[in-house]
Write an enzyme that holds these catalytic residues in place. Sequence first.
Site, PDB file in Angstrom:
ATOM      1  N   GLY A 160       0.824  -1.212   0.000  1.00 28.74           N
ATOM      2  CA  GLY A 160       0.000   0.000   0.000  1.00 28.74           C
ATOM      3  C   GLY A 160       0.853   1.255   0.000  1.00 28.74           C
ATOM      4  O   GLY A 160       0.460   2.295   0.528  1.00 28.74           O
ATOM      5  N   GLY A 161       2.025   1.165  -0.611  1.00 26.25           N
ATOM      6  CA  GLY A 161       2.993   2.254  -0.574  1.00 26.25           C
ATOM      7  C   GLY A 161       2.595   3.508  -1.319  1.00 26.25           C
ATOM      8  O   GLY A 161       3.175   4.564  -1.099  1.00 26.25           O
ATOM      9  N   THR A 162       1.590   3.423  -2.196  1.00 31.07           N
ATOM     10  CA  THR A 162       1.184   4.620  -2.943  1.00 31.07           C
ATOM     11  C   THR A 162       0.100   5.415  -2.213  1.00 31.07           C
ATOM     12  O   THR A 162      -0.326   6.465  -2.686  1.00 31.07           O
ATOM     13  CB  THR A 162       0.659   4.255  -4.353  1.00 31.07           C
ATOM     14  OG1 THR A 162      -0.468   3.388  -4.215  1.00 31.07           O
ATOM     15  CG2 THR A 162       1.738   3.598  -5.186  1.00 31.07           C
ATOM     16  N   GLY A 163      -0.347   4.915  -1.066  1.00 30.91           N
ATOM     17  CA  GLY A 163      -1.425   5.576  -0.333  1.00 30.91           C
ATOM     18  C   GLY A 163      -0.944   6.775   0.471  1.00 30.91           C
ATOM     19  O   GLY A 163       0.246   7.106   0.496  1.00 30.91           O
ATOM     20  N   GLY A 222       1.148   5.547   3.266  1.00 28.30           N
ATOM     21  CA  GLY A 222       2.113   4.629   2.664  1.00 28.30           C
ATOM     22  C   GLY A 222       3.296   5.326   2.029  1.00 28.30           C
ATOM     23  O   GLY A 222       4.449   4.907   2.189  1.00 28.30           O
ATOM     24  N   ARG A 247       1.211  -4.007  -7.219  1.00 28.01           N
ATOM     25  CA  ARG A 247       0.122  -4.961  -7.448  1.00 28.01           C
ATOM     26  C   ARG A 247      -0.234  -5.012  -8.922  1.00 28.01           C
ATOM     27  O   ARG A 247      -0.305  -3.986  -9.588  1.00 28.01           O
ATOM     28  CB  ARG A 247      -1.091  -4.560  -6.617  1.00 28.01           C
ATOM     29  CG  ARG A 247      -0.903  -4.827  -5.132  1.00 28.01           C
ATOM     30  CD  ARG A 247      -1.892  -4.075  -4.283  1.00 28.01           C
ATOM     31  NE  ARG A 247      -3.257  -4.493  -4.556  1.00 28.01           N
ATOM     32  CZ  ARG A 247      -4.326  -3.932  -3.996  1.00 28.01           C
ATOM     33  NH1 ARG A 247      -4.179  -2.933  -3.168  1.00 28.01           N
ATOM     34  NH2 ARG A 247      -5.541  -4.381  -4.289  1.00 28.01           N
ATOM     35  N   LYS A 297     -10.526  -3.734  12.325  1.00 26.76           N
ATOM     36  CA  LYS A 297      -9.109  -3.707  12.700  1.00 26.76           C
ATOM     37  C   LYS A 297      -8.823  -4.718  13.806  1.00 26.76           C
ATOM     38  O   LYS A 297      -7.760  -5.351  13.818  1.00 26.76           O
ATOM     39  CB  LYS A 297      -8.700  -2.296  13.148  1.00 26.76           C
ATOM     40  CG  LYS A 297      -8.557  -1.327  11.980  1.00 26.76           C
ATOM     41  CD  LYS A 297      -8.037   0.029  12.448  1.00 26.76           C
ATOM     42  CE  LYS A 297      -7.903   0.989  11.272  1.00 26.76           C
ATOM     43  NZ  LYS A 297      -7.321   2.275  11.664  1.00 26.76           N
ATOM     44  N   ARG A 348      -6.136  -7.816  14.060  1.00 25.74           N
ATOM     45  CA  ARG A 348      -5.268  -8.042  15.224  1.00 25.74           C
ATOM     46  C   ARG A 348      -5.413  -9.484  15.733  1.00 25.74           C
ATOM     47  O   ARG A 348      -4.421 -10.127  16.063  1.00 25.74           O
ATOM     48  CB  ARG A 348      -5.632  -7.075  16.353  1.00 25.74           C
ATOM     49  CG  ARG A 348      -5.182  -5.639  16.137  1.00 25.74           C
ATOM     50  CD  ARG A 348      -5.409  -4.823  17.403  1.00 25.74           C
ATOM     51  NE  ARG A 348      -4.975  -3.441  17.264  1.00 25.74           N
ATOM     52  CZ  ARG A 348      -4.891  -2.583  18.282  1.00 25.74           C
ATOM     53  NH1 ARG A 348      -5.235  -2.973  19.504  1.00 25.74           N
ATOM     54  NH2 ARG A 348      -4.482  -1.346  18.080  1.00 25.74           N
TER      55      ARG A 348
END
Length: 309
Positions: A10-13, A16, A35, A138, A142
């Site tokens: 998710g590095g482009t978020g 991120g 992706r 979430k 977890r």
Amino acid sequence: MGKCRVLIVGGTGYIGKRIVKASLDQGHPTYVIQRREIGLDIDKLQTLLEFKKQGARLVQASFDDHQSLVDAVKMVDVVICTMSGVHFRSHNILLQLKLVEAIKEAGNVKRFLPSEFGMDPGRMENAMEPGRVTFDEKMEVRKAIEEANIPYTYVVANCFAGYFVGNLSQMDSLIPPTEKVRFYGDGNVKGVFMDEYDIATYAIKTIDDPRTLNKTLYVRPPGNILSQRELVEIWEKLTGKKLEKIYVSAQEFLAPIKSLDFASQVGVGHFYHIFYEGCLTNFEVKEEASKLYPEVDYKRMDEYLKLYV
């Protein structure tokens, strides 16, 4: 001992991009998932190519191909997921659960940071509907992490300054109001507001720190624990102009919630818990980022707001 290798999903978020930069800045070999589902999204592709230029390694993988995820995970020591948008989506939860499965199968990960970076879902079991679903989901992630015995750190980063500070916490804009400001209640409930890059810096600091292993890190530096009134006072001092104050009771604030779309209902619920109930600051914390990493010179909100003057 070499720096641990980091895989970012998710590095482009929004957060991120900052996590990728912080990882590179702190000298970690940094891998970013590219992706296959990216399709024709030119902005995402160009962001990824920019990471590559800065020294990151792009790794082809797909959530529709379990083995590709396992192979990607096996390349690294640490996995960080940043797939959350402004409001968490059920679709992203399913993807994170797939990622947890891949990490479990790979068996080599020394630390996993799931997509948290907001309020602490572990303290929001009494949150109102429909916003509560974001916390419940979430917690589901977890639970999967802990049941799989994956080493983790949960990063509770509170309020992104871009969404809560530049607009003086007004819900209908991202820029400061020019005439009137709406106060939630008396405006004196304390929140926590963070520069997004500082959040990323602290998150990367945790990844090889034994003190944060299987713990929740709270990004809650004393200088950034502020009320909405204090934010407004900083702005008025910077601009030399007083804003008209409109005080909104809890009852008035919640009155229109049923008529709003889903995303807006979620937003209203979250604002209510932060600004009326004080859910970010009404408890003590153990692992606090600025105490663990005093070398980080985090940005105060008077400095942040200068961007908007």
